[in-house]
Scaffold this motif. Structure first.
Motif, short mmCIF file in Angstrom:
data_model
loop_
_atom_site.label_atom_id
_atom_site.label_comp_id
_atom_site.label_asym_id
_atom_site.label_seq_id
_atom_site.Cartn_x
_atom_site.Cartn_y
_atom_site.Cartn_z
N LEU A 140 0.81 -1.22 0.00
CA LEU A 140 0.00 0.00 0.00
C LEU A 140 0.85 1.27 0.00
N SER A 141 0.28 2.31 -0.62
CA SER A 141 0.85 3.66 -0.53
C SER A 141 0.05 4.53 0.42
N LEU A 142 -1.24 4.23 0.57
CA LEU A 142 -2.11 5.01 1.45
C LEU A 142 -3.36 4.21 1.73
N GLN B 82 -5.16 10.48 -5.67
CA GLN B 82 -3.81 10.19 -5.18
C GLN B 82 -3.04 9.32 -6.17
N LEU B 83 -3.68 8.30 -6.71
CA LEU B 83 -2.98 7.40 -7.63
C LEU B 83 -2.70 8.06 -8.97
N ARG B 84 -3.50 9.05 -9.33
CA ARG B 84 -3.21 9.83 -10.54
C ARG B 84 -2.09 10.85 -10.31
N GLY B 85 -1.84 11.17 -9.04
CA GLY B 85 -0.87 12.22 -8.73
C GLY B 85 -1.42 13.61 -8.83
N GLN C 286 -0.78 15.39 -1.71
CA GLN C 286 -0.35 14.28 -2.54
C GLN C 286 0.66 13.38 -1.83
N VAL C 287 0.44 12.08 -1.92
CA VAL C 287 1.40 11.08 -1.45
C VAL C 287 2.35 10.79 -2.61
N ALA D 144 -0.82 2.15 -4.89
CA ALA D 144 -1.91 1.27 -4.46
C ALA D 144 -2.50 1.80 -3.16
N GLY D 145 -3.81 1.64 -3.02
CA GLY D 145 -4.48 2.10 -1.80
C GLY D 145 -5.67 1.23 -1.48
#
Length: 395
Positions: A289-291, A361-364, A370-371, A376-377
């Motif tokens: 995971l990223s978040l 978040q996954l798109r940036g 922003q992470v 992946a979340g």
């Protein structure tokens, strides 16, 4: 992989607007369609997450939103699962897409809530543990959350100061989110000075009720590629598991239920099983995971979710928080949107809003919150009567 694409995400800001839930939902839907670069006429199916408080139109949300947007022949479905309604609507949409019933599905949830506690809807439900909690114990949600908080204090040594730091963290993220209802940073002293609602929880430890709306435009991967989205955010798993006897929604080991089949007690509680099913389907684990976006009805409950989604062992949630791991800039930020602490509850919309946040978040494109490098979340929440939900999204 049974991936589907997230082509568009949109929301109506949370608050107390005094308008119809239909207005919030259609605004969110139009924003999601614009984000996807599609027209309403491109949609083959609408799945509405129901709101029980808003009369007959709320009970048939799919058709209600289709009518408001302009009937164009789309398939309509309405889903109710209390606080898990939005995620189960996403699961329904995914099923339709994978079954080939529609290339593009619009998922919408919206609510217009009264001030104060959410009253149970639907009449007497003596076989529902949550209804029994309201009626027999007189335990409204804040009282229920306080029992969880007290248990954490007794078992793990958590403190009210730990709970306050969850609010501090989430308020800092919410201050960066233009869609949030509460956009002011909060100090631990301000949490401690707020009124006691259900000891040890104070007013700022508990989320408010809100109006708001959220929507997603989902499609098959083939449709996404044909229409200029070669690498979209993808929904990889949707978990909608129910409890396993005798571990019920209350997560207590000895509660009696009217179950036809008695199974050995599972090694983990209900909320942990929600996330575990999502990880198994996605072929991912907490380490990937990223978040995460979790259901912070109370500050203490957020710490429970850290453990339930596998970010740490049981009893180590407060330690993870103290280390700063779950804050923006930390190792694995949780509730980068600001969570329910910053939004409040708009029940049918909130699980959809969680996936909106993962999408951005996954798109940036999440701006100041922003992470970096998010790949992946997971989202997680639960609803009345044993409804569980989690969504895994990847890029």
């Amino acid at each position: 992989m049974n991936d589907i694409a997230v082509l568009g995400a949109g929301m109506h800001p949370w608050g107390k607007w005094g308008r119809s839930f239909v207005r919030y939902g259609t605004a969110a839907a139009r924003a999601a369609l614009a984000d996807a670069g599609l027209d309403w006429t491109d949609v083959g199916s609408v799945v509405g997450a129901n709101t029980m408080r808003c009369g007959y139109p709320g009970y048939v949300a799919g058709a209600t939103f289709a009518q408001a947007l302009g009937w164009q022949g789309a398939r309509v479905t309405s889903v109710y699962a209390a606080c898990a309604s939005g995620a189960q609507a996403i699961g329904t949409a995914r099923t339709q897409i994978l079954a080939g019933l529609a290339d593009v599905v619009l998922v919408v949830g919206a609510d217009a809530t009264p001030k104060g506690f959410l009253a149970p809807a639907g009449g007497e439900r003596p076989d529902d543990p949550d209804w029994l909690r309201f009626r027999v114990l007189g335990a409204t949600n804040p009282a229920y959350f306080a029992l969880y908080a007290r248990r954490r204090m007794a078992l793990y040594g958590d403190t009210p100061e730990d709970f306050a730091q969850v609010k501090v963290k989430n308020a800092a993220a919410g201050a960066l989110n233009p869609l949030a209802r509460y956009r002011a940073r909060v100090s631990a002293d301000e949490v401690a000075a707020s009124a006691v609602v259900a000891d040890p929880l104070r007013l700022l430890d508990i989320c408010a009720t809100s109006d708001g709306g959220a929507a997603l435009v989902l499609s098959s991967m083939e449709f996404a590629r044909r229409h200029g989205h070669p690498d979209p955010v993808r929904v990889r798993a949707v978990s909608t598991v129910s409890p396993t006897y005798p571990k019920t929604v209350l997560d207590l080991p000895d509660i009696a239920t009217d179950s036809a089949v008695a199974l050995p007690p599972p090694p983990h509680g209900f909320r942990a099983s929600i996330a575990r099913a999502a990880y198994e389907e996605a072929g991912l684990g907490p380490e990937d995971l990223s978040l995460a976006e979790v259901y912070d009805l109370s500050t203490a409950l957020e710490l429970e979710w850290y453990e339930d989604i596998g970010l740490c062992a049981a009893g180590e949630g407060a330690k993870l928080l103290r280390e700063g791991a779950t804050a923006l800039g930390g190792r694995l930020p949780v509730n980068t949107s600001g969570g329910l602490a910053s939004f409040g509850e708009a029940v049918p919309a909130q699980a959809i809003a969680q996936v909106c946040e993962l999408t951005w978040q996954l798109r940036g494109t999440a701006g100041d919150r922003q992470v970096p490098g998010a790949r992946a979340g997971i989202t997680a929440n639960q609803g009345l009567f044993g409804h569980g939900s989690a969504v895994v999204a990847v890029r």
